[in-house]
Design a protein around this motif. Structure first.
Motif, PDB file in Angstrom:
ATOM      1  N   ILE A 128       0.864  -1.181   0.000  1.00 38.98           N
ATOM      2  CA  ILE A 128       0.000   0.000   0.000  1.00 38.98           C
ATOM      3  C   ILE A 128       0.898   1.228   0.000  1.00 38.98           C
ATOM      4  O   ILE A 128       1.703   1.421   0.909  1.00 38.98           O
ATOM      5  N   LEU A 129       0.760   2.045  -1.028  1.00 35.40           N
ATOM      6  CA  LEU A 129       1.524   3.287  -1.121  1.00 35.40           C
ATOM      7  C   LEU A 129       0.584   4.449  -1.397  1.00 35.40           C
ATOM      8  O   LEU A 129      -0.485   4.275  -1.977  1.00 35.40           O
ATOM      9  N   GLY A 130       1.017   5.629  -1.021  1.00 35.08           N
ATOM     10  CA  GLY A 130       0.361   6.848  -1.465  1.00 35.08           C
ATOM     11  C   GLY A 130       0.936   7.234  -2.818  1.00 35.08           C
ATOM     12  O   GLY A 130       2.083   6.899  -3.127  1.00 35.08           O
ATOM     13  N   HIS A 131       0.155   7.920  -3.616  1.00 37.57           N
ATOM     14  CA  HIS A 131       0.572   8.305  -4.964  1.00 37.57           C
ATOM     15  C   HIS A 131       1.967   8.957  -4.952  1.00 37.57           C
ATOM     16  O   HIS A 131       2.827   8.616  -5.767  1.00 37.57           O
ATOM     17  N   THR A 132       2.209   9.854  -4.040  1.00 37.30           N
ATOM     18  CA  THR A 132       3.480  10.571  -3.981  1.00 37.30           C
ATOM     19  C   THR A 132       4.678   9.675  -3.662  1.00 37.30           C
ATOM     20  O   THR A 132       5.817  10.055  -3.911  1.00 37.30           O
ATOM     21  N   GLN A 133       4.430   8.477  -3.137  1.00 42.16           N
ATOM     22  CA  GLN A 133       5.523   7.571  -2.765  1.00 42.16           C
ATOM     23  C   GLN A 133       6.095   6.793  -3.940  1.00 42.16           C
ATOM     24  O   GLN A 133       7.101   6.108  -3.796  1.00 42.16           O
ATOM     25  N   HIS A 134       5.480   6.915  -5.104  1.00 39.80           N
ATOM     26  CA  HIS A 134       6.024   6.281  -6.310  1.00 39.80           C
ATOM     27  C   HIS A 134       7.095   7.191  -6.906  1.00 39.80           C
ATOM     28  O   HIS A 134       6.862   8.388  -7.084  1.00 39.80           O
ATOM     29  N   PRO A 135       8.257   6.659  -7.234  1.00 34.53           N
ATOM     30  CA  PRO A 135       9.305   7.475  -7.850  1.00 34.53           C
ATOM     31  C   PRO A 135       8.800   8.175  -9.109  1.00 34.53           C
ATOM     32  O   PRO A 135       8.081   7.591  -9.913  1.00 34.53           O
ATOM     33  N   GLY A 136       9.161   9.430  -9.238  1.00 34.56           N
ATOM     34  CA  GLY A 136       8.811  10.195 -10.431  1.00 34.56           C
ATOM     35  C   GLY A 136       7.426  10.804 -10.398  1.00 34.56           C
ATOM     36  O   GLY A 136       7.034  11.480 -11.341  1.00 34.56           O
ATOM     37  N   ASN A 137       6.648  10.586  -9.339  1.00 33.04           N
ATOM     38  CA  ASN A 137       5.308  11.170  -9.232  1.00 33.04           C
ATOM     39  C   ASN A 137       5.391  12.376  -8.303  1.00 33.04           C
ATOM     40  O   ASN A 137       5.268  12.258  -7.086  1.00 33.04           O
ATOM     41  N   ASN A 138       5.617  13.528  -8.874  1.00 37.81           N
ATOM     42  CA  ASN A 138       5.774  14.769  -8.123  1.00 37.81           C
ATOM     43  C   ASN A 138       4.394  15.342  -7.799  1.00 37.81           C
ATOM     44  O   ASN A 138       3.829  16.108  -8.567  1.00 37.81           O
ATOM     45  N   THR A 139       3.860  14.932  -6.655  1.00 38.13           N
ATOM     46  CA  THR A 139       2.514  15.327  -6.266  1.00 38.13           C
ATOM     47  C   THR A 139       2.412  15.300  -4.745  1.00 38.13           C
ATOM     48  O   THR A 139       3.226  14.653  -4.083  1.00 38.13           O
ATOM     49  N   ASP A 140       1.428  15.984  -4.195  1.00 36.60           N
ATOM     50  CA  ASP A 140       1.172  15.876  -2.755  1.00 36.60           C
ATOM     51  C   ASP A 140       0.054  14.869  -2.476  1.00 36.60           C
ATOM     52  O   ASP A 140      -0.374  14.692  -1.348  1.00 36.60           O
TER      53      ASP A 140
END
Length: 180
Positions: A128-140
């Motif tokens: 389980i990850l938050g969107h921002t925890q994926h490499p290359g996904n610059n988001t809050d």
């Protein structure tokens, strides 16, 4: 003519990514359905050009689970990390709002169901990850309040899944609210 991205390619999910929609949390079913259709129009429209809504599931403020793209179809929700990954979005801006108990319970149950259905150990690192925890996904995304809850959520999903192993039969009564 633009081509549609994220068609009906199948995948075997082994991970979940949690998102927020960055809008208002909806409590009325009619508003939640309308909001869901709005996401779908935006995702399929000229701004994105996707084949369907990017998320597999969306939860409203009451904890109702609305189904988006089929879970066994590759989504369009975490750039470069969609294959093998189920996208679940929480309606609202979770930099502003905290998850309530109904949302936490529904999210835990949904992810436990998905772990059992796809025979995935939810205790594995990065399940389980938050969107921002994926490499290359610059988001809050999914917001600070959801990010603060994810470690606890993974523990709870792991515990619940272990309790349910052996009792679970695919097609045993869990049905997300489908939006047509």
């Amino acid at each position: 003519a633009a081509t549609r991205r994220g068609g009906a390619s199948r995948h075997d999910p082994s991970q979940v990514t949690v998102h927020h929609t960055d809008g208002h949390p909806r409590t009325k079913l009619s508003e939640s359905i309308s909001e869901m259709r709005g996401y779908q129009r935006f995702h399929m429209g000229p701004q994105r050009g996707w084949a369907d809504i990017g998320y597999h599931f969306v939860l409203d403020r009451e904890g109702r689970i609305l189904e988006g793209r089929p879970a066994d179809t590759i989504g369009a929700h975490a750039g470069g990390h969609n294959t093998g990954n189920i996208g679940i979005a929480m309606m609202g801006d979770y930099n502003k709002y905290d998850l309530n108990e109904q949302q936490k319970t529904s999210l835990r149950r949904l992810i436990s169901f998905l772990a059992l259905h796809y025979r995935t150990d939810p205790r594995q690192k990065g399940f389980i990850l938050g969107h921002t925890q994926h490499p290359g996904n610059n988001t809050d995304c999914p917001g600070s309040h959801i990010l603060a809850f994810l470690a606890q959520l993974q523990r709870e999903v792991g515990d619940e899944t272990l309790r349910l192993i052996g009792k679970f039969k695919p097609g045993s009564g869990f049905t997300p609210l489908a939006v047509v």
